[in-house]
Design a protein around this motif. Structure first.
Motif, PDB file in Angstrom:
ATOM      1  N   ARG A 134       0.847  -1.207   0.000  1.00  0.00           N
ATOM      2  CA  ARG A 134       0.000   0.000   0.000  1.00  0.00           C
ATOM      3  C   ARG A 134       0.872   1.243   0.000  1.00  0.00           C
ATOM      4  O   ARG A 134       1.874   1.304   0.724  1.00  0.00           O
ATOM      5  CB  ARG A 134      -0.884   0.049   1.249  1.00  0.00           C
ATOM      6  CG  ARG A 134      -2.119  -0.831   1.168  1.00  0.00           C
ATOM      7  CD  ARG A 134      -3.106  -0.393   2.275  1.00  0.00           C
ATOM      8  NE  ARG A 134      -4.473  -0.688   1.917  1.00  0.00           N
ATOM      9  CZ  ARG A 134      -5.189  -1.693   2.449  1.00  0.00           C
ATOM     10  NH1 ARG A 134      -4.656  -2.478   3.349  1.00  0.00           N
ATOM     11  NH2 ARG A 134      -6.436  -1.892   2.062  1.00  0.00           N
ATOM     12  N   SER A 135       0.478   2.247  -0.769  1.00  0.00           N
ATOM     13  CA  SER A 135       1.208   3.519  -0.773  1.00  0.00           C
ATOM     14  C   SER A 135       0.840   4.276   0.509  1.00  0.00           C
ATOM     15  O   SER A 135      -0.144   3.941   1.178  1.00  0.00           O
ATOM     16  CB  SER A 135       0.788   4.364  -1.986  1.00  0.00           C
ATOM     17  OG  SER A 135      -0.558   4.770  -1.825  1.00  0.00           O
ATOM     18  N   LEU A 136       1.616   5.324   0.812  1.00  0.00           N
ATOM     19  CA  LEU A 136       1.328   6.111   2.023  1.00  0.00           C
ATOM     20  C   LEU A 136      -0.063   6.752   1.934  1.00  0.00           C
ATOM     21  O   LEU A 136      -0.791   6.813   2.923  1.00  0.00           O
ATOM     22  CB  LEU A 136       2.414   7.178   2.226  1.00  0.00           C
ATOM     23  CG  LEU A 136       2.428   7.829   3.602  1.00  0.00           C
ATOM     24  CD1 LEU A 136       2.676   6.817   4.712  1.00  0.00           C
ATOM     25  CD2 LEU A 136       3.474   8.954   3.664  1.00  0.00           C
ATOM     26  N   ASP A 137      -0.449   7.179   0.732  1.00  0.00           N
ATOM     27  CA  ASP A 137      -1.788   7.771   0.548  1.00  0.00           C
ATOM     28  C   ASP A 137      -2.878   6.740   0.841  1.00  0.00           C
ATOM     29  O   ASP A 137      -3.903   7.065   1.446  1.00  0.00           O
ATOM     30  CB  ASP A 137      -1.961   8.292  -0.881  1.00  0.00           C
ATOM     31  CG  ASP A 137      -1.249   9.625  -1.085  1.00  0.00           C
ATOM     32  OD1 ASP A 137      -0.822  10.218  -0.071  1.00  0.00           O
ATOM     33  OD2 ASP A 137      -1.109  10.051  -2.246  1.00  0.00           O
ATOM     34  N   GLU A 138      -2.648   5.519   0.405  1.00  0.00           N
ATOM     35  CA  GLU A 138      -3.649   4.462   0.651  1.00  0.00           C
ATOM     36  C   GLU A 138      -3.737   4.123   2.135  1.00  0.00           C
ATOM     37  O   GLU A 138      -4.797   3.871   2.675  1.00  0.00           O
ATOM     38  CB  GLU A 138      -3.317   3.208  -0.169  1.00  0.00           C
ATOM     39  CG  GLU A 138      -3.585   3.396  -1.646  1.00  0.00           C
ATOM     40  CD  GLU A 138      -2.944   2.315  -2.519  1.00  0.00           C
ATOM     41  OE1 GLU A 138      -3.368   2.178  -3.680  1.00  0.00           O
ATOM     42  OE2 GLU A 138      -1.992   1.614  -2.067  1.00  0.00           O
ATOM     43  N   ILE A 139      -2.582   4.142   2.791  1.00  0.00           N
ATOM     44  CA  ILE A 139      -2.580   3.859   4.235  1.00  0.00           C
ATOM     45  C   ILE A 139      -3.303   4.986   4.974  1.00  0.00           C
ATOM     46  O   ILE A 139      -4.082   4.739   5.895  1.00  0.00           O
ATOM     47  CB  ILE A 139      -1.132   3.679   4.755  1.00  0.00           C
ATOM     48  CG1 ILE A 139      -0.495   2.430   4.123  1.00  0.00           C
ATOM     49  CG2 ILE A 139      -1.122   3.558   6.287  1.00  0.00           C
ATOM     50  CD1 ILE A 139       0.982   2.247   4.419  1.00  0.00           C
ATOM     51  N   GLU A 140      -3.083   6.228   4.516  1.00  0.00           N
ATOM     52  CA  GLU A 140      -3.763   7.361   5.156  1.00  0.00           C
ATOM     53  C   GLU A 140      -5.280   7.224   5.004  1.00  0.00           C
ATOM     54  O   GLU A 140      -6.047   7.472   5.944  1.00  0.00           O
ATOM     55  CB  GLU A 140      -3.285   8.684   4.553  1.00  0.00           C
ATOM     56  CG  GLU A 140      -3.898   9.893   5.246  1.00  0.00           C
ATOM     57  CD  GLU A 140      -3.387  11.225   4.702  1.00  0.00           C
ATOM     58  OE1 GLU A 140      -2.679  11.234   3.670  1.00  0.00           O
ATOM     59  OE2 GLU A 140      -3.713  12.262   5.315  1.00  0.00           O
ATOM     60  N   GLU A 141      -5.703   6.782   3.813  1.00  0.00           N
ATOM     61  CA  GLU A 141      -7.144   6.604   3.570  1.00  0.00           C
ATOM     62  C   GLU A 141      -7.713   5.548   4.526  1.00  0.00           C
ATOM     63  O   GLU A 141      -8.770   5.732   5.128  1.00  0.00           O
ATOM     64  CB  GLU A 141      -7.328   6.162   2.115  1.00  0.00           C
ATOM     65  CG  GLU A 141      -8.730   6.381   1.605  1.00  0.00           C
ATOM     66  CD  GLU A 141      -8.890   5.814   0.195  1.00  0.00           C
ATOM     67  OE1 GLU A 141      -7.950   5.927  -0.624  1.00  0.00           O
ATOM     68  OE2 GLU A 141      -9.967   5.216  -0.053  1.00  0.00           O
ATOM     69  N   LEU A 142      -6.968   4.446   4.667  1.00  0.00           N
ATOM     70  CA  LEU A 142      -7.400   3.370   5.575  1.00  0.00           C
ATOM     71  C   LEU A 142      -7.440   3.868   7.019  1.00  0.00           C
ATOM     72  O   LEU A 142      -8.373   3.568   7.773  1.00  0.00           O
ATOM     73  CB  LEU A 142      -6.427   2.182   5.465  1.00  0.00           C
ATOM     74  CG  LEU A 142      -6.739   0.950   6.296  1.00  0.00           C
ATOM     75  CD1 LEU A 142      -7.982   0.237   5.741  1.00  0.00           C
ATOM     76  CD2 LEU A 142      -5.553  -0.029   6.300  1.00  0.00           C
ATOM     77  N   PHE A 143      -6.437   4.654   7.386  1.00  0.00           N
ATOM     78  CA  PHE A 143      -6.339   5.218   8.736  1.00  0.00           C
ATOM     79  C   PHE A 143      -7.618   6.001   9.071  1.00  0.00           C
ATOM     80  O   PHE A 143      -8.220   5.804  10.115  1.00  0.00           O
ATOM     81  CB  PHE A 143      -5.103   6.136   8.786  1.00  0.00           C
ATOM     82  CG  PHE A 143      -4.857   6.790  10.113  1.00  0.00           C
ATOM     83  CD1 PHE A 143      -4.030   6.184  11.048  1.00  0.00           C
ATOM     84  CD2 PHE A 143      -5.413   8.029  10.421  1.00  0.00           C
ATOM     85  CE1 PHE A 143      -3.777   6.793  12.277  1.00  0.00           C
ATOM     86  CE2 PHE A 143      -5.171   8.635  11.637  1.00  0.00           C
ATOM     87  CZ  PHE A 143      -4.356   8.018  12.568  1.00  0.00           C
ATOM     88  N   TYR A 144      -8.038   6.878   8.149  1.00  0.00           N
ATOM     89  CA  TYR A 144      -9.216   7.712   8.428  1.00  0.00           C
ATOM     90  C   TYR A 144     -10.518   6.919   8.307  1.00  0.00           C
ATOM     91  O   TYR A 144     -11.472   7.171   9.042  1.00  0.00           O
ATOM     92  CB  TYR A 144      -9.225   8.958   7.537  1.00  0.00           C
ATOM     93  CG  TYR A 144      -8.210   9.974   8.026  1.00  0.00           C
ATOM     94  CD1 TYR A 144      -8.382  10.600   9.253  1.00  0.00           C
ATOM     95  CD2 TYR A 144      -7.073  10.275   7.283  1.00  0.00           C
ATOM     96  CE1 TYR A 144      -7.449  11.511   9.737  1.00  0.00           C
ATOM     97  CE2 TYR A 144      -6.128  11.180   7.753  1.00  0.00           C
ATOM     98  CZ  TYR A 144      -6.322  11.798   8.981  1.00  0.00           C
ATOM     99  OH  TYR A 144      -5.392  12.685   9.458  1.00  0.00           O
ATOM    100  N   LYS A 145     -10.538   5.944   7.394  1.00  0.00           N
ATOM    101  CA  LYS A 145     -11.750   5.124   7.222  1.00  0.00           C
ATOM    102  C   LYS A 145     -12.047   4.334   8.489  1.00  0.00           C
ATOM    103  O   LYS A 145     -13.195   4.151   8.886  1.00  0.00           O
ATOM    104  CB  LYS A 145     -11.531   4.156   6.047  1.00  0.00           C
ATOM    105  CG  LYS A 145     -12.802   3.867   5.269  1.00  0.00           C
ATOM    106  CD  LYS A 145     -12.498   3.270   3.915  1.00  0.00           C
ATOM    107  CE  LYS A 145     -12.543   1.759   3.988  1.00  0.00           C
ATOM    108  NZ  LYS A 145     -12.148   1.119   2.738  1.00  0.00           N
TER     109      LYS A 145
END
Ligand SMILES: Nc1ncnc2c1ncn2[C@@H]1O[C@H](COP(=O)(O)OP(=O)(O)O)[C@@H](O)[C@H]1O
Ligand SMILES: O=C(O)C1=C[C@@H](OP(=O)(O)O)[C@@H](O)[C@H](O)C1
Ligand SMILES: [Mg+2]
Length: 182
Positions: A134-145
């Protein structure tokens, strides 16, 4: 065990929150300070499969991991008392787990801001299967989701700028105060 028969002091304390926020580290310290037994749900899953979560994901797939996670956590929450239990960060995505924990235990959400979490990624990237590829952007999305699932809890502890000892001490002080009041 009927949770309604348990006093607030007897209830298990369950730690939730995103991967890497410190559930395992802080849960262990809180257990030591309260002279209680500590259980890490991931360790129980590891014992059941004879391999760490990352290998379970690789060998059997995520669904097999999640099914075992649900079985183990719902059992711990309903059949144990007086324990300190740290969940894996994905456990609270399952409704059955949320329900079992919230109805029977004291659920403490360890919160860490994305800005601070980002600095910790190097410590966990290799061992967490959900972060692989996962890219950092994808991890950030998961973090907030995932935040919305953690938002249902009994108590929240902000952990930014605090080391595990400070967080554990704060939690133990708050618990003692609550136990005196109720
Ligand atoms: N409050 C904290 N400050 C700095 N590092 C921490 C803190 N809490 C945990 N860590 C470190 O972050 C990493 C992940 O901690 P861990 O307890 O395994 O998190 P979790 O169980 O929530 O995934 C470990 O290397 C741990 O030492
Ligand atoms: O967030 C997740 O989906 C997961 C978190 C991990 O636990 P930690 O939160 O202790 O890292 C572990 O259960 C597994 O790798 C899946
Ligand atoms: Mg952990």
């Amino acid at each position: 065990m009927n949770s309604h028969e348990l006093s607030i002091r007897e209830k298990n304390i369950v730690f939730i929150g995103f991967m890497g926020v410190g559930k395992t580290t802080i849960g262990k310290r809180v257990a030591e300070k309260l002279y209680r037994s500590f259980i890490d749900a991931d360790d129980e899953i590891e014992k059941a499969f004879g391999m760490p979560p990352k290998e379970v994901f690789e060998k059997y797939g995520e669904k097999t991991f999640r099914d075992k996670e649900r079985e183990i956590i719902t059992h711990l929450c309903t059949e144990q008392k007086l324990h300190i239990i740290s969940l894996g960060g994905g456990a609270f995505m399952q409704e059955e787990i949320r329900k079992a924990c919230l109805e029977n235990c004291i659920v403490i959400y360890l919160d860490l801001s994305w800005e601070h979490w980002k600095d910790r990624i190097g410590l966990i990237i290799d061992s967490r299967p959900v972060l692989q590829g996962r890219s950092l952007d994808e991890i950030e999305e998961l973090f907030y989701k995932r935040q919305e699932y953690y938002e249902v809890h009994h108590s929240k502890m902000e952990t930014d700028e605090q080391d595990p000892e400070e967080v554990a001490t704060h939690i133990v002080d708050s618990l003692k105060l609550a136990w005196e009041l109720y």
